[in-house]
Motif scaffolding. Structure first.
Motif, PDB file in Angstrom:
ATOM      1  N   GLU A 230     -76.086 -47.264 -89.707  1.00 58.55           N
ATOM      2  CA  GLU A 230     -74.704 -47.078 -89.244  1.00 58.55           C
ATOM      3  C   GLU A 230     -73.836 -48.285 -89.583  1.00 58.55           C
ATOM      4  OE1 GLU A 230     -77.376 -44.393 -87.094  1.00 58.55           O
ATOM      5  OE2 GLU A 230     -77.413 -46.560 -87.471  1.00 58.55           O
ATOM      6  N   ALA A 231     -74.414 -49.477 -89.471  1.00 56.14           N
ATOM      7  CA  ALA A 231     -73.672 -50.696 -89.826  1.00 56.14           C
ATOM      8  C   ALA A 231     -73.312 -50.696 -91.313  1.00 56.14           C
ATOM      9  CB  ALA A 231     -74.501 -51.929 -89.477  1.00 56.14           C
ATOM     10  N   ILE A 232     -74.260 -50.281 -92.145  1.00 57.86           N
ATOM     11  CA  ILE A 232     -74.005 -50.220 -93.590  1.00 57.86           C
ATOM     12  C   ILE A 232     -72.925 -49.197 -93.891  1.00 57.86           C
ATOM     13  CG2 ILE A 232     -75.016 -49.649 -95.832  1.00 57.86           C
ATOM     14  CD1 ILE A 232     -77.692 -50.738 -94.707  1.00 57.86           C
ATOM     15  N   ALA A 233     -73.014 -48.023 -93.259  1.00 52.88           N
ATOM     16  CA  ALA A 233     -72.042 -46.958 -93.509  1.00 52.88           C
ATOM     17  C   ALA A 233     -70.628 -47.365 -93.104  1.00 52.88           C
ATOM     18  CB  ALA A 233     -72.460 -45.695 -92.766  1.00 52.88           C
ATOM     19  N   THR A 234     -70.503 -48.236 -92.110  1.00 54.29           N
ATOM     20  CA  THR A 234     -69.191 -48.690 -91.656  1.00 54.29           C
ATOM     21  C   THR A 234     -68.475 -49.485 -92.741  1.00 54.29           C
ATOM     22  OG1 THR A 234     -69.940 -48.782 -89.356  1.00 54.29           O
ATOM     23  CG2 THR A 234     -67.982 -50.062 -89.923  1.00 54.29           C
ATOM     24  N   VAL A 235     -69.229 -50.317 -93.470  1.00 58.00           N
ATOM     25  CA  VAL A 235     -68.624 -51.191 -94.482  1.00 58.00           C
ATOM     26  C   VAL A 235     -68.698 -50.576 -95.881  1.00 58.00           C
ATOM     27  CG1 VAL A 235     -68.637 -53.514 -95.466  1.00 58.00           C
ATOM     28  CG2 VAL A 235     -69.300 -53.177 -93.084  1.00 58.00           C
ATOM     29  N   PHE A 236     -69.810 -49.931 -96.191  1.00 57.09           N
ATOM     30  CA  PHE A 236     -70.006 -49.318 -97.507  1.00 57.09           C
ATOM     31  C   PHE A 236     -70.396 -47.848 -97.313  1.00 57.09           C
ATOM     32  CE2 PHE A 236     -71.049 -53.860 -98.151  1.00 57.09           C
ATOM     33  CZ  PHE A 236     -70.118 -54.176 -99.135  1.00 57.09           C
ATOM     34  N   PRO A 237     -69.415 -46.986 -97.074  1.00 56.79           N
ATOM     35  CA  PRO A 237     -69.715 -45.601 -96.711  1.00 56.79           C
ATOM     36  C   PRO A 237     -70.415 -44.792 -97.797  1.00 56.79           C
ATOM     37  CG  PRO A 237     -67.353 -45.923 -97.065  1.00 56.79           C
ATOM     38  CD  PRO A 237     -67.975 -47.276 -97.045  1.00 56.79           C
ATOM     39  N   LYS A 238     -70.301 -45.198 -99.055  1.00 56.93           N
ATOM     40  CA  LYS A 238     -70.937 -44.452-100.139  1.00 56.93           C
ATOM     41  C   LYS A 238     -72.385 -44.877-100.396  1.00 56.93           C
ATOM     42  CE  LYS A 238     -66.596 -43.718-102.664  1.00 56.93           C
ATOM     43  NZ  LYS A 238     -65.902 -43.945-103.970  1.00 56.93           N
ATOM     44  N   THR A 239     -72.850 -45.919 -99.718  1.00 54.34           N
ATOM     45  CA  THR A 239     -74.180 -46.463 -99.977  1.00 54.34           C
ATOM     46  C   THR A 239     -75.282 -45.556 -99.438  1.00 54.34           C
ATOM     47  OG1 THR A 239     -73.352 -48.731 -99.927  1.00 54.34           O
ATOM     48  CG2 THR A 239     -75.707 -48.433 -99.559  1.00 54.34           C
ATOM     49  N   THR A 240     -76.296 -45.356-100.256  1.00 53.49           N
ATOM     50  CA  THR A 240     -77.492 -44.645 -99.816  1.00 53.49           C
ATOM     51  C   THR A 240     -78.430 -45.644 -99.162  1.00 53.49           C
ATOM     52  OG1 THR A 240     -77.329 -42.999-101.575  1.00 53.49           O
ATOM     53  CG2 THR A 240     -79.494 -43.299-100.562  1.00 53.49           C
ATOM     54  N   VAL A 241     -78.814 -45.393 -97.916  1.00 50.57           N
ATOM     55  CA  VAL A 241     -79.704 -46.296 -97.187  1.00 50.57           C
ATOM     56  C   VAL A 241     -81.142 -45.809 -97.346  1.00 50.57           C
ATOM     57  CG1 VAL A 241     -80.303 -47.306 -94.967  1.00 50.57           C
ATOM     58  CG2 VAL A 241     -77.899 -46.866 -95.549  1.00 50.57           C
ATOM     59  N   GLN A 242     -81.976 -46.676 -97.863  1.00 49.89           N
ATOM     60  CA  GLN A 242     -83.380 -46.356 -98.103  1.00 49.89           C
ATOM     61  C   GLN A 242     -84.254 -47.309 -97.300  1.00 49.89           C
ATOM     62  OE1 GLN A 242     -85.237 -44.067-100.174  1.00 49.89           O
ATOM     63  NE2 GLN A 242     -86.889 -44.998 -99.000  1.00 49.89           N
ATOM     64  N   LEU A 243     -85.047 -46.763 -96.409  1.00 52.75           N
ATOM     65  CA  LEU A 243     -86.001 -47.607 -95.692  1.00 52.75           C
ATOM     66  C   LEU A 243     -86.999 -48.165 -96.689  1.00 52.75           C
ATOM     67  CD1 LEU A 243     -86.930 -48.628 -92.931  1.00 52.75           C
ATOM     68  CD2 LEU A 243     -88.372 -46.614 -92.742  1.00 52.75           C
ATOM     69  N   CYS A 244     -87.187 -49.451 -96.667  1.00 53.30           N
ATOM     70  CA  CYS A 244     -88.036 -50.119 -97.656  1.00 53.30           C
ATOM     71  C   CYS A 244     -89.474 -49.622 -97.554  1.00 53.30           C
ATOM     72  CB  CYS A 244     -87.974 -51.627 -97.445  1.00 53.30           C
ATOM     73  SG  CYS A 244     -88.989 -52.572 -98.592  1.00 53.30           S
ATOM     74  N   VAL A 245     -89.971 -49.061 -98.647  1.00 51.09           N
ATOM     75  CA  VAL A 245     -91.333 -48.535 -98.664  1.00 51.09           C
ATOM     76  C   VAL A 245     -92.347 -49.661 -98.481  1.00 51.09           C
ATOM     77  CG1 VAL A 245     -93.052 -47.348-100.081  1.00 51.09           C
ATOM     78  CG2 VAL A 245     -90.690 -46.557-100.069  1.00 51.09           C
ATOM     79  N   VAL A 246     -92.054 -50.828 -99.062  1.00 48.66           N
ATOM     80  CA  VAL A 246     -92.966 -51.965 -98.922  1.00 48.66           C
ATOM     81  C   VAL A 246     -93.118 -52.337 -97.450  1.00 48.66           C
ATOM     82  CG1 VAL A 246     -93.348 -54.385 -99.501  1.00 48.66           C
ATOM     83  CG2 VAL A 246     -92.467 -52.827-101.230  1.00 48.66           C
ATOM     84  N   HIS A 247     -91.992 -52.375 -96.724  1.00 46.21           N
ATOM     85  CA  HIS A 247     -92.055 -52.640 -95.284  1.00 46.21           C
ATOM     86  C   HIS A 247     -92.888 -51.585 -94.568  1.00 46.21           C
ATOM     87  CE1 HIS A 247     -88.688 -55.466 -95.745  1.00 46.21           C
ATOM     88  NE2 HIS A 247     -88.990 -55.898 -94.546  1.00 46.21           N
TER      89      HIS A 247
END
Length: 389
Positions: A230-247
């Motif tokens: 949600e924080a990312i979408a607030t500033v960069f609404p077009k960004t695709t958020v991907q949970l890091c697979v390595v994590h």
């Protein structure tokens, strides 16, 4: 305690110069002086093996051996056999860069004092050494406020926790942001320190990144912090958020015994390397069928985070491969933890930031090549995200 000064016998010098080497044969990267220095340090390291040395001393000795070509006649530092008189406060020309290098590897001013005395014959006070490293403060400010690229195809965001005394010892969060540029180069975007990790502070970090010129991030690889998407979408609404697979894989293996880790890791791989989201779901079911009885929390965690783990299935294989095989942030965090492990805690935020910046600067010097197969990935980015590139 005073140390014995050794004079090199003339016979040895004459033997070394018997074949009349040219000056460039003495000073080149493979020159006689470098070869001699390397062999002397190697012999010293062999002697150290039978003595009691601290881990930081052993580490520095090996790194000095590898870096001996840069400690030559142009370094400005006095030869190791010549001792400066008194407690020096003036840094000989060229020695400041060596002090910075030692500090960036996690050595304290007192440890650097010992190493400078041993290797260069100069006796400096810890205060003089701290003054040298404090010179990085202006460089850090300029680096942290520099303009950034307009677009980053991939950005990795993560947090590590460090103890800072600052009155009372407490854990603090260090926010680390690494980008992959349009040219495929890794770039350290910035470092931030806060009392604790939280989506609210990440919002401040993202806003600062935008104010420094970033207009778009195509893919943001993050950990599973609540509120982060949600924080990312607030500033960069077009960004695709991907949970890091390595994590995700690392966190899954935290539940597993050492004996079973390799097998579990291999059985997780078909999930995130599947060609379709349907195949990934089947691979997860297969994993649960095999491991649920022993490690039920792993399958539960993957299902709980499935919506954030699967966006990369919308991308072609060239982009997906970059996302799940580029463990950039994990590798960097491991290197940062390595330089901090001898410190225990830091006096204040400034000393912590100084060390992390200098360490990150060292790490980034190795990023001379774009990530593997970047050209193919960039072509797919251009198709997937439009003409911004």
């Amino acid at each position: 305690m005073s140390k014995r000064t050794q004079t090199i016998p003339n016979e040895l010098i004459e033997a070394l110069l018997a074949e009349r080497p040219r000056p460039e044969e003495l000073l080149g990267n493979d020159g006689l002086i470098q070869q001699l220095a390397q062999q002397l340090i190697a012999r010293s390291l062999n002697l150290q093996a039978s003595q009691s040395v601290t881990p930081s001393q052993a580490q520095l000795s090996h790194e000095l051996a590898a870096d001996v070509g840069n400690v030559g006649l142009d370094s400005g530092a006095p030869p190791p056999t010549k001792r400066a008189s008194g407690r020096g406060r003036t840094i000989p020309q060229g020695l400041d860069t060596k002090i910075m290098a030692m500090y960036s590897k996690g050595l304290t001013p007192r440890e650097i004092q010992e190493q400078v005395l041993d290797f260069y014959g100069v006796d400096l006070t810890p205060a003089a050494i701290s003054k040298v490293t404090d010179a990085a403060a202006d460089e850090i400010k300029a680096w942290q406020s520099r303009p950034l690229d307009v677009v980053y195809p991939i950005v990795y965001m993560d947090c590590i926790h460090v103890r800072v005394r600052d009155g009372a010892s407490r854990a603090k969060a260090v926010y680390v942001v690494i980008g992959i540029s349009i040219t495929g180069q890794k770039e350290a975007i910035g470092l931030w320190i806060s009392q604790h990790e939280g989506a609210k502070f990440w919002l401040q970090v993202l806003t600062e990144i935008k104010n420094r010129g970033v207009q778009d991030i195509h893919i943001a690889c993050v950990d599973g912090l609540k509120g982060f998407p949600e924080a990312i979408a607030t500033v960069f609404p077009k960004t695709t958020v991907q949970l890091c697979v390595v994590h995700m894989v690392r966190n899954s293996l935290d539940f597993v015994s050492w004996k079973a880790r390799k097998e579990v890791a291999l059985d997780l791989r078909p999930i995130y390397t599947a060609t379709t989201i349907e195949a990934a779901a089947q691979a997860l079911s297969d994993f649960e069928g095999k491991w649920d009885a022993e490690y039920p929390t792993i399958g539960q965690a993957w299902r709980r985070n499935w919506a954030q783990l699967t966006p990369f299935f919308d991308f072609p294989k060239e982009i997906r491969k970059i996302i799940y095989t580029t463990n950039t942030i994990e590798s960097i965090n491991m290197s940062l933890r390595r330089v901090m492990r001898y410190r225990g805690s830091f006096q204040n935020d400034e000393s912590l930031l100084k060390l992390l910046y200098l360490a990150l600067r060292n790490i980034s010097r190795r990023w001379s090549l774009p990530v593997h197969d970047w050209k193919a990935a960039l072509n797919r980015f251009a198709i997937q995200f439009g003409p911004d590139e």
